[in-house]
Motif scaffolding. Structure first.
Motif, PDB file in Angstrom:
ATOM      1  N   GLY A   1      36.015  47.080  47.176  1.00 45.02           N
ATOM      2  CA  GLY A   1      36.383  45.722  47.578  1.00 45.02           C
ATOM      3  C   GLY A   1      37.730  45.672  48.262  1.00 45.02           C
ATOM      4  N   TRP A   2      38.100  44.465  48.708  1.00 47.96           N
ATOM      5  CA  TRP A   2      39.350  44.287  49.435  1.00 47.96           C
ATOM      6  C   TRP A   2      40.559  44.689  48.599  1.00 47.96           C
ATOM      7  CZ3 TRP A   2      38.268  38.711  51.656  1.00 47.96           C
ATOM      8  CH2 TRP A   2      37.222  38.811  52.595  1.00 47.96           C
ATOM      9  N   VAL A   3      40.543  44.332  47.322  1.00 47.17           N
ATOM     10  CA  VAL A   3      41.673  44.624  46.446  1.00 47.17           C
ATOM     11  C   VAL A   3      41.406  45.865  45.596  1.00 47.17           C
ATOM     12  CG1 VAL A   3      43.129  43.712  44.593  1.00 47.17           C
ATOM     13  CG2 VAL A   3      42.307  42.183  46.392  1.00 47.17           C
ATOM     14  N   GLY A   4      40.180  46.014  45.132  1.00 48.36           N
ATOM     15  CA  GLY A   4      39.859  47.123  44.250  1.00 48.36           C
ATOM     16  C   GLY A   4      40.068  48.490  44.866  1.00 48.36           C
ATOM     17  N   ARG A   5      39.836  48.628  46.153  1.00 51.64           N
ATOM     18  CA  ARG A   5      39.994  49.924  46.804  1.00 51.64           C
ATOM     19  C   ARG A   5      41.444  50.400  46.814  1.00 51.64           C
ATOM     20  NH1 ARG A   5      38.298  48.935  52.954  1.00 51.64           N
ATOM     21  NH2 ARG A   5      36.571  47.863  51.873  1.00 51.64           N
ATOM     22  N   TRP A   6      42.392  49.452  46.705  1.00 51.24           N
ATOM     23  CA  TRP A   6      43.799  49.821  46.677  1.00 51.24           C
ATOM     24  C   TRP A   6      44.304  50.019  45.246  1.00 51.24           C
ATOM     25  CZ3 TRP A   6      45.444  51.110  51.300  1.00 51.24           C
ATOM     26  CH2 TRP A   6      44.865  50.508  52.426  1.00 51.24           C
ATOM     27  N   LEU A   7      43.645  49.416  44.274  1.00 51.10           N
ATOM     28  CA  LEU A   7      44.111  49.512  42.896  1.00 51.10           C
ATOM     29  C   LEU A   7      43.537  50.706  42.151  1.00 51.10           C
ATOM     30  CD1 LEU A   7      43.987  45.758  41.780  1.00 51.10           C
ATOM     31  CD2 LEU A   7      45.966  47.080  42.551  1.00 51.10           C
ATOM     32  N   GLU A   8      42.267  51.032  42.388  1.00 51.02           N
ATOM     33  CA  GLU A   8      41.629  52.109  41.623  1.00 51.02           C
ATOM     34  C   GLU A   8      42.280  53.470  41.828  1.00 51.02           C
ATOM     35  OE1 GLU A   8      37.533  52.550  41.275  1.00 51.02           O
ATOM     36  OE2 GLU A   8      37.109  50.451  40.806  1.00 51.02           O
ATOM     37  N   PRO A   9      42.773  53.837  43.021  1.00 60.75           N
ATOM     38  CA  PRO A   9      43.498  55.116  43.129  1.00 60.75           C
ATOM     39  C   PRO A   9      44.726  55.211  42.232  1.00 60.75           C
ATOM     40  CG  PRO A   9      42.855  54.356  45.300  1.00 60.75           C
ATOM     41  CD  PRO A   9      42.552  53.244  44.335  1.00 60.75           C
ATOM     42  N   HIS A  10      45.258  54.042  41.807  1.00 59.86           N
ATOM     43  CA  HIS A  10      46.407  54.027  40.902  1.00 59.86           C
ATOM     44  C   HIS A  10      45.980  53.876  39.445  1.00 59.86           C
ATOM     45  CE1 HIS A  10      49.180  53.747  44.317  1.00 59.86           C
ATOM     46  NE2 HIS A  10      48.357  52.851  44.829  1.00 59.86           N
ATOM     47  N   GLY A  11      44.707  54.032  39.180  1.00 59.88           N
ATOM     48  CA  GLY A  11      44.204  53.944  37.810  1.00 59.88           C
ATOM     49  C   GLY A  11      43.998  52.542  37.295  1.00 59.88           C
ATOM     50  N   ILE A  12      43.997  51.558  38.166  1.00 65.11           N
ATOM     51  CA  ILE A  12      43.799  50.157  37.766  1.00 65.11           C
ATOM     52  C   ILE A  12      42.399  49.740  38.178  1.00 65.11           C
ATOM     53  CG2 ILE A  12      44.629  47.795  37.944  1.00 65.11           C
ATOM     54  CD1 ILE A  12      47.354  48.905  38.721  1.00 65.11           C
ATOM     55  N   LYS A  13      41.513  49.610  37.217  1.00 65.96           N
ATOM     56  CA  LYS A  13      40.146  49.181  37.477  1.00 65.96           C
ATOM     57  C   LYS A  13      39.945  47.782  36.922  1.00 65.96           C
ATOM     58  CE  LYS A  13      35.322  50.608  37.014  1.00 65.96           C
ATOM     59  NZ  LYS A  13      34.383  51.599  36.437  1.00 65.96           N
TER      60      LYS A  13
END
Length: 286
Positions: free
Chosen positions: A129-141
């Motif tokens: 997603g727009w936001v999820g793709r930037w957060l998941e690499p940092h371990g934030i799901k």
């Protein structure tokens, strides 16, 4: 000498006729749409008995779903209250381009179908997603986690907090703040001693409304929750699952518990203004 007959005083008529008919129709619709289904649920829940009700509630899957629903609703209502109070403050106290648009956007969760909101939030916070793709690499799901459930509940609870606090801020005005400032009070002292005591009943009411709304939310949550048993399965979804499994007693037990919690929230909402009004009268007498 004949007695003079005194005129019989007429009972004062209401300036708007039809009160009895309007009241009767209103109570009839209220009974058919609201009270009758709730009464049926209450009767069925009472028919389970204490043992049957506790047997259904003590199930580990049910307890996990209830813990998630109550915990996420409490956190979401708290966050919605903080964000809603800030939004209400900005809308009431400041004049800026786009203010009316911001005020209108507050009511968007009321008008938007909950399923559409759930799909939109999932598309935004999923791994691609727009936001999820930037957060998941940092371990934030976010999607398919309890965090996603909280975000969805904040989304649907925010309007309750804003619309509860906003009219109180509009009625409060700035006279008391200016008087406190003229007496040398700092902004923090004015906020703590002047503004917050006036807003406290509205804040508690907004929290109760957001909590009750989040507790029974279904459509905007099931898409972003993932619906994993013991992890991201909410209580309203478990009611549907129990009905599909023909476990009517289990579904009734969970529904009765949620109904009791929502009813307590409504009692608190109606009791809060009276308690604060009584406290103000006592302070005025003292």
């Amino acid at each position: 000498m004949s007695a003079v007959a005194l005129p019989v005083p007429r009972r004062a008529r209401h300036p708007l006729p039809g009160f009895g008919l309007s009241l009767g129709l209103g109570l009839a619709w209220l009974g058919l749409v609201v009270l009758l289904p709730l009464a049926a649920l209450t009767v069925h829940a009472a028919g389970l008995g204490a043992q049957g009700w506790l047997r259904a509630i003590r199930d580990e899957r049910v307890q996990a779903a209830l813990e998630l629903s109550f915990g996420a609703s409490f956190v979401a209502a708290s966050l919605a209250l903080l964000a809603g109070a800030l939004v209400a403050w900005v809308v009431v106290r400041y004049r800026f381009p786009g203010r009316r648009l911001l005020d209108a956007l507050v009511d968007l969760p009321f008008a938007l179908p909950t399923a559409v909101a759930g799909i939109a939030l999932t598309a935004i916070y999923s791994s691609n997603g727009w936001v999820g793709r930037w957060l998941e690499p940092h371990g934030i799901k976010i999607a398919y986690t309890p965090l996603g459930i909280v975000i969805a509940l904040v989304f649907i609870g925010l309007p309750f907090a804003v619309r509860t606090v906003q009219p109180v801020l509009e009625a409060l005005g700035r006279e008391q703040e200016e008087a406190a400032a003229s007496l040398g009070a700092s902004r923090l002292t004015t906020l703590r001693r002047v503004i917050l005591p006036e807003l406290l009943p509205a804040l508690l009411t907004g929290f109760s409304l957001a909590f009750a709304r989040a507790l029974g939310e279904y459509g905007s949550v099931i898409f972003i929750a993932g619906n994993l048993p013991y992890r991201t399965e909410i209580a309203p979804l478990l009611i549907t699952i129990r009905l599909e499994e023909y476990d009517y007693d289990g579904a009734i037990a969970i529904a009765a518990l949620l109904l009791a919690a929502s009813f307590l929230c409504l009692l608190a909402i109606n009791a809060i203004p009276s308690l604060f009004a009584h406290e103000r009268k006592e302070r005025a007498r003292a």
